[in-house]
Write a protein that holds these residues in place. Structure first.
Motif, PDB file in Angstrom:
ATOM      1  N   GLU A  64     168.595  73.525  -7.099  1.00  0.00           N
ATOM      2  CA  GLU A  64     167.834  73.902  -6.005  1.00  0.00           C
ATOM      3  C   GLU A  64     168.651  74.541  -4.418  1.00  0.00           C
ATOM      4  O   GLU A  64     168.249  75.002  -3.727  1.00  0.00           O
ATOM      5  CB  GLU A  64     166.860  72.890  -5.412  1.00  0.00           C
ATOM      6  CG  GLU A  64     165.564  73.200  -4.670  1.00  0.00           C
ATOM      7  CD  GLU A  64     164.381  72.247  -4.670  1.00  0.00           C
ATOM      8  OE1 GLU A  64     163.956  71.786  -5.651  1.00  0.00           O
ATOM      9  OE2 GLU A  64     163.886  71.997  -3.501  1.00  0.00           O
ATOM     10  N   LEU A  65     169.735  73.458  -4.522  1.00  0.00           N
ATOM     11  CA  LEU A  65     170.639  73.748  -3.376  1.00  0.00           C
ATOM     12  C   LEU A  65     171.770  74.658  -3.883  1.00  0.00           C
ATOM     13  O   LEU A  65     172.523  75.036  -2.849  1.00  0.00           O
ATOM     14  CB  LEU A  65     171.234  72.289  -3.122  1.00  0.00           C
ATOM     15  CG  LEU A  65     170.481  71.173  -2.714  1.00  0.00           C
ATOM     16  CD1 LEU A  65     171.239  70.090  -2.691  1.00  0.00           C
ATOM     17  CD2 LEU A  65     170.080  71.500  -1.172  1.00  0.00           C
ATOM     18  N   GLY A  66     171.608  75.534  -4.824  1.00  0.00           N
ATOM     19  CA  GLY A  66     172.593  76.534  -5.388  1.00  0.00           C
ATOM     20  C   GLY A  66     173.953  75.787  -5.420  1.00  0.00           C
ATOM     21  O   GLY A  66     174.992  76.581  -5.308  1.00  0.00           O
ATOM     22  N   ARG A  67     174.110  74.638  -6.024  1.00  0.00           N
ATOM     23  CA  ARG A  67     175.493  73.916  -6.326  1.00  0.00           C
ATOM     24  C   ARG A  67     175.680  73.786  -7.832  1.00  0.00           C
ATOM     25  O   ARG A  67     174.727  73.876  -8.533  1.00  0.00           O
ATOM     26  CB  ARG A  67     175.508  72.630  -5.721  1.00  0.00           C
ATOM     27  CG  ARG A  67     175.308  73.048  -3.814  1.00  0.00           C
ATOM     28  CD  ARG A  67     175.423  71.684  -3.329  1.00  0.00           C
ATOM     29  NE  ARG A  67     176.757  71.208  -3.141  1.00  0.00           N
ATOM     30  CZ  ARG A  67     177.681  71.334  -2.134  1.00  0.00           C
ATOM     31  NH1 ARG A  67     177.245  72.295  -1.199  1.00  0.00           N
ATOM     32  NH2 ARG A  67     178.866  70.814  -2.104  1.00  0.00           N
ATOM     33  N   PRO A  68     176.820  73.681  -8.293  1.00  0.00           N
ATOM     34  CA  PRO A  68     177.183  73.527  -9.552  1.00  0.00           C
ATOM     35  C   PRO A  68     176.614  72.206 -10.290  1.00  0.00           C
ATOM     36  O   PRO A  68     176.831  71.202  -9.564  1.00  0.00           O
ATOM     37  CB  PRO A  68     178.580  73.638  -9.794  1.00  0.00           C
ATOM     38  CG  PRO A  68     179.311  73.352  -8.437  1.00  0.00           C
ATOM     39  CD  PRO A  68     178.036  73.642  -7.434  1.00  0.00           C
ATOM     40  N   LEU A 106     176.813  65.622  -5.401  1.00  0.00           N
ATOM     41  CA  LEU A 106     177.167  66.671  -4.415  1.00  0.00           C
ATOM     42  C   LEU A 106     178.549  67.076  -4.386  1.00  0.00           C
ATOM     43  O   LEU A 106     179.100  68.340  -4.345  1.00  0.00           O
ATOM     44  CB  LEU A 106     176.527  66.531  -3.007  1.00  0.00           C
ATOM     45  CG  LEU A 106     174.974  66.350  -2.757  1.00  0.00           C
ATOM     46  CD1 LEU A 106     174.776  65.935  -1.485  1.00  0.00           C
ATOM     47  CD2 LEU A 106     174.422  67.648  -2.966  1.00  0.00           C
ATOM     48  N   THR A 107     179.561  65.899  -4.467  1.00  0.00           N
ATOM     49  CA  THR A 107     180.690  66.172  -4.331  1.00  0.00           C
ATOM     50  C   THR A 107     181.561  66.542  -5.887  1.00  0.00           C
ATOM     51  O   THR A 107     182.788  66.692  -5.539  1.00  0.00           O
ATOM     52  CB  THR A 107     181.417  64.958  -3.339  1.00  0.00           C
ATOM     53  OG1 THR A 107     181.333  63.978  -4.203  1.00  0.00           O
ATOM     54  CG2 THR A 107     180.851  64.894  -2.267  1.00  0.00           C
ATOM     55  N   GLY A 108     180.875  66.081  -6.692  1.00  0.00           N
ATOM     56  CA  GLY A 108     181.820  65.876  -8.087  1.00  0.00           C
ATOM     57  C   GLY A 108     182.884  64.864  -8.163  1.00  0.00           C
ATOM     58  O   GLY A 108     183.826  65.002  -8.900  1.00  0.00           O
TER      59      GLY A 108
END
Ligand SMILES: O=C(O)COP(=O)(O)O
Ligand SMILES: [Mg+2]
Length: 253
Positions: free
Chosen positions: A59-63, A86-88
């Motif tokens: 939804e946030l367009g992140r990996p 979020l940060t991996g």
């Protein structure tokens, strides 16, 4: 490091092995209260936690991340899990504005998917039954937020086994702080050494040691991606069934 049994050592001879190798503690340990961790000990929640995290990231367009990676993010509650997703990274801090947007999205997805793949680990149902039949007072201590803990324990049929359930947001401090364990001991009016925590991670071992309670660890849980044998615990038990064999109901003084 103080593991007494590893999954490899465990066999039918478990109990005699325990007695012959332990001089610090005498098994079975006399205790009155058994505290059980949720994620990674009672229930295998990793797939649903990963599902919610990946729906949030999408939804946030992140990996997105693999279930194995997200497994290593479990242990310090939802806010930390979202930061890690979020940060991996296990310790990095995301932008505060991003976290503020992400957290409610995560909570919405986890609320909708809290009981899709989640199920008890092998031996849990039998182990909890044995503990109850043996007369131990049972408590659940988790870093999961209460709004997810209670529905999940109800849905899996474990809710009513516990006389008290403490979640990550029930008290001002959570594991690895000893506060929830100390609270449980006071609640049952027992000394710390009369209680044992069964958990899967450093958060459990650290909290139990700080509280002065016994701690057994299971090797099948999450432990933030680390080997359970690194933990300072009184026993590493393959399941709650073997754990129940290492304790005996302490008689009132
Ligand atoms: O919510 C978490 O991150 C871990 O929860 P647990 O304390 O039940 O393992
Ligand atoms: Mg756990």
């Amino acid at each position: 490091m103080y593991p007494l049994f590893s999954a490899i050592d465990m066999n039918k001879e478990l109990f005699s092995y325990a007695k012959s190798t332990v001089d610090r503690l005498h098994f079975p340990l006399p205790v009155k209260v058994v505290m059980i961790d949720l994620d990674g000990t009672l229930l295998d929640t990793a797939e649903d936690l990963a599902l919610a995290a990946n729906l949030m990231l999408r939804e946030l367009g992140r990996p997105e991340h693999s279930v194995a990676t997200i497994k290593s993010y479990i242990g310090k509650g939802i806010q930390r899990l979202v930061k890690r997703a979020l940060t991996g990274d296990l310790n990095a801090e995301p932008e505060p504005q991003l976290l503020e947007v992400a957290l409610p999205i995560y909570k919405k997805h986890y609320a909708e998917n809290v009981h899709v793949h989640t199920k008890p680990f092998p031996g849990v149902k039998e182990g909890v039954e044995l503990l109850r039949k043996a007369g131990f007072r049972l408590a659940c201590i988790t870093n999961k937020s209460e709004s997810f803990t209670l529905p999940l324990l109800r849905a899996t049929g474990f809710h009513d086994y516990f006389e008290i359930i403490l979640s990550g947001d029930s008290l001002p401090k959570r594991k690895p702080d000893p506060m929830p364990l100390t609270h449980i001991c006071k609640y049952f009016n027992v000394q710390p050494h009369e209680a044992v925590l069964m958990g899967d991670s450093l958060n459990d071992a650290t909290a139990a040691r700080a509280a002065g309670c016994h701690v057994f660890c299971v090797p099948y849980g999450y432990n933030e991606g680390r080997d359970v044998r690194e933990l300072d615990c009184d026993a590493i038990v393959p399941s709650l069934v073997e754990a129940s064999q290492l304790i005996v109901k302490a008689t009132p003084q």
